[in-house]
Scaffold this motif. Structure first.
Motif, mmCIF file in Angstrom:
data_model
loop_
_atom_site.group_PDB
_atom_site.id
_atom_site.type_symbol
_atom_site.label_atom_id
_atom_site.label_comp_id
_atom_site.label_asym_id
_atom_site.label_seq_id
_atom_site.Cartn_x
_atom_site.Cartn_y
_atom_site.Cartn_z
ATOM 1 N N ASP A 152 22.532 78.187 -1.215
ATOM 2 C CA ASP A 152 21.890 78.551 -0.121
ATOM 3 C C ASP A 152 22.004 77.534 0.970
ATOM 4 O O ASP A 152 21.245 76.586 0.757
ATOM 5 C CB ASP A 152 20.554 79.510 -0.429
ATOM 6 C CG ASP A 152 20.706 80.752 -1.203
ATOM 7 O OD1 ASP A 152 21.605 80.870 -1.441
ATOM 8 O OD2 ASP A 152 19.407 80.740 -1.919
ATOM 9 N N ARG A 198 10.153 74.277 5.245
ATOM 10 C CA ARG A 198 10.477 73.242 4.251
ATOM 11 C C ARG A 198 9.775 71.892 4.373
ATOM 12 O O ARG A 198 10.115 71.132 5.574
ATOM 13 C CB ARG A 198 12.064 72.954 4.112
ATOM 14 C CG ARG A 198 12.917 74.130 3.859
ATOM 15 C CD ARG A 198 12.720 75.059 2.775
ATOM 16 N NE ARG A 198 13.778 75.889 2.467
ATOM 17 C CZ ARG A 198 14.165 77.206 3.156
ATOM 18 N NH1 ARG A 198 13.114 77.677 4.108
ATOM 19 N NH2 ARG A 198 14.872 77.778 2.601
ATOM 20 N N PRO A 249 13.059 81.234 9.710
ATOM 21 C CA PRO A 249 13.019 80.787 8.166
ATOM 22 C C PRO A 249 11.619 80.210 7.892
ATOM 23 O O PRO A 249 10.933 79.991 8.464
ATOM 24 C CB PRO A 249 13.968 79.494 8.615
ATOM 25 C CG PRO A 249 14.648 79.751 9.965
ATOM 26 C CD PRO A 249 13.544 80.721 10.744
ATOM 27 N N VAL A 309 20.690 75.674 4.253
ATOM 28 C CA VAL A 309 19.748 75.247 5.119
ATOM 29 C C VAL A 309 20.220 74.543 6.312
ATOM 30 O O VAL A 309 20.623 73.279 6.039
ATOM 31 C CB VAL A 309 18.462 74.406 4.402
ATOM 32 C CG1 VAL A 309 17.500 74.228 5.489
ATOM 33 C CG2 VAL A 309 18.032 75.309 3.209
ATOM 34 N N ILE A 342 13.969 70.834 0.404
ATOM 35 C CA ILE A 342 14.759 72.068 -0.206
ATOM 36 C C ILE A 342 14.569 72.101 -1.515
ATOM 37 O O ILE A 342 14.565 71.285 -2.215
ATOM 38 C CB ILE A 342 16.290 71.923 0.635
ATOM 39 C CG1 ILE A 342 16.790 70.611 -0.142
ATOM 40 C CG2 ILE A 342 15.966 71.691 1.904
ATOM 41 C CD1 ILE A 342 18.226 70.465 0.377
ATOM 42 N N PRO A 356 13.672 75.095 9.492
ATOM 43 C CA PRO A 356 15.182 74.870 9.760
ATOM 44 C C PRO A 356 15.756 75.882 10.944
ATOM 45 O O PRO A 356 15.160 76.684 11.024
ATOM 46 C CB PRO A 356 15.856 74.802 8.351
ATOM 47 C CG PRO A 356 14.864 75.740 7.573
ATOM 48 C CD PRO A 356 13.625 75.414 8.060
ATOM 49 N N LEU A 373 21.363 71.212 2.735
ATOM 50 C CA LEU A 373 21.131 71.034 3.740
ATOM 51 C C LEU A 373 22.185 70.896 4.418
ATOM 52 O O LEU A 373 22.997 69.917 3.937
ATOM 53 C CB LEU A 373 19.931 69.789 3.932
ATOM 54 C CG LEU A 373 19.881 69.330 5.458
ATOM 55 C CD1 LEU A 373 19.061 70.405 5.916
ATOM 56 C CD2 LEU A 373 18.913 67.996 5.384
ATOM 57 N N GLU A 384 20.636 72.897 10.177
ATOM 58 C CA GLU A 384 19.798 72.271 11.070
ATOM 59 C C GLU A 384 20.816 71.752 12.180
ATOM 60 O O GLU A 384 21.920 71.124 11.771
ATOM 61 C CB GLU A 384 19.047 71.078 10.717
ATOM 62 C CG GLU A 384 18.384 70.202 11.872
ATOM 63 C CD GLU A 384 17.211 71.182 12.148
ATOM 64 O OE1 GLU A 384 16.862 71.203 13.580
ATOM 65 O OE2 GLU A 384 16.724 71.899 11.662
ATOM 66 N N ARG A 430 17.914 84.170 8.220
ATOM 67 C CA ARG A 430 16.670 83.838 9.077
ATOM 68 C C ARG A 430 17.099 82.818 9.995
ATOM 69 O O ARG A 430 17.984 81.774 9.725
ATOM 70 C CB ARG A 430 15.682 83.316 8.278
ATOM 71 C CG ARG A 430 15.175 84.438 7.347
ATOM 72 C CD ARG A 430 14.095 83.744 6.382
ATOM 73 N NE ARG A 430 13.525 84.827 5.366
ATOM 74 C CZ ARG A 430 12.672 85.601 5.624
ATOM 75 N NH1 ARG A 430 11.737 85.249 6.679
ATOM 76 N NH2 ARG A 430 12.190 86.570 4.943
ATOM 77 N N ASP A 487 20.650 83.571 2.265
ATOM 78 C CA ASP A 487 21.000 83.509 0.803
ATOM 79 C C ASP A 487 22.465 83.654 0.585
ATOM 80 O O ASP A 487 23.074 84.815 0.914
ATOM 81 C CB ASP A 487 20.319 84.653 0.054
ATOM 82 C CG ASP A 487 18.861 84.406 -0.047
ATOM 83 O OD1 ASP A 487 18.549 83.367 0.043
ATOM 84 O OD2 ASP A 487 18.050 85.211 -0.172
ATOM 85 N N THR A 495 18.603 79.905 7.785
ATOM 86 C CA THR A 495 18.936 79.701 6.406
ATOM 87 C C THR A 495 19.448 81.190 6.296
ATOM 88 O O THR A 495 19.252 81.954 6.831
ATOM 89 C CB THR A 495 17.454 79.833 5.698
ATOM 90 O OG1 THR A 495 16.567 80.692 6.166
ATOM 91 C CG2 THR A 495 16.819 78.384 5.804
ATOM 92 N N GLU A 547 19.509 75.021 -2.955
ATOM 93 C CA GLU A 547 19.877 74.944 -1.732
ATOM 94 C C GLU A 547 20.492 73.729 -1.053
ATOM 95 O O GLU A 547 20.310 72.813 -1.950
ATOM 96 C CB GLU A 547 18.252 74.950 -0.975
ATOM 97 C CG GLU A 547 17.582 76.295 -0.719
ATOM 98 C CD GLU A 547 16.420 76.063 -0.130
ATOM 99 O OE1 GLU A 547 16.243 77.125 0.323
ATOM 100 O OE2 GLU A 547 15.727 75.355 -0.059
#
Length: 104
Positions: free
Chosen positions: A59, A43, A40, A61, A85, A48, A91, A63, A30, A53, A51, A89
């Motif tokens: 996973d 969160r 996405p 995330v 998150i 974000p 970041l 930015e 996404r 999987d 994102t 996940e």
């Protein structure tokens, strides 16, 4: 052409990151700021940039900052995302001068 609603370079990097995840076999990719991918999920009230999987573990995330330094606004976004998150996940912040997957 002047882009009143965003940064074309930032949006290109978002799309390139999403394309890379697709190429590497990630699922449910996404990306914000592009029509090629669904948006996405938020969160902690923030969306974000990318994102996906991961087939390899936690996973991502993502930015992506549009400058070489993190502004106060960008830091608030990162803080909000970090607190929102899930346990599966991670970041990842990518600065403008980093390669995709910078620091990954």
């Amino acid at each position: 052409m002047f882009d009143l609603f965003g940064d074309d370079g930032h949006d290109d990097r978002v799309e390139a990151q999403a394309d890379l995840f697709n190429t590497l076999g990630y699922s449910d990719v996404r990306a914000d700021h592009t029509s090629d991918y669904p948006d996405p999920e938020q969160r902690n009230g923030r969306v974000p940039d990318v994102t996906a999987d991961s087939p390899f573990g936690r996973d991502p995330v993502i930015e992506i900052d549009s400058g070489t330094t993190t502004s106060k606004r960008d830091q608030r976004q990162l803080d909000d995302l970090e607190s929102g998150i899930g346990p599966d996940e991670r970041l990842v912040q990518i600065d403008d001068d980093d390669q995709l997957f910078g620091g990954w």
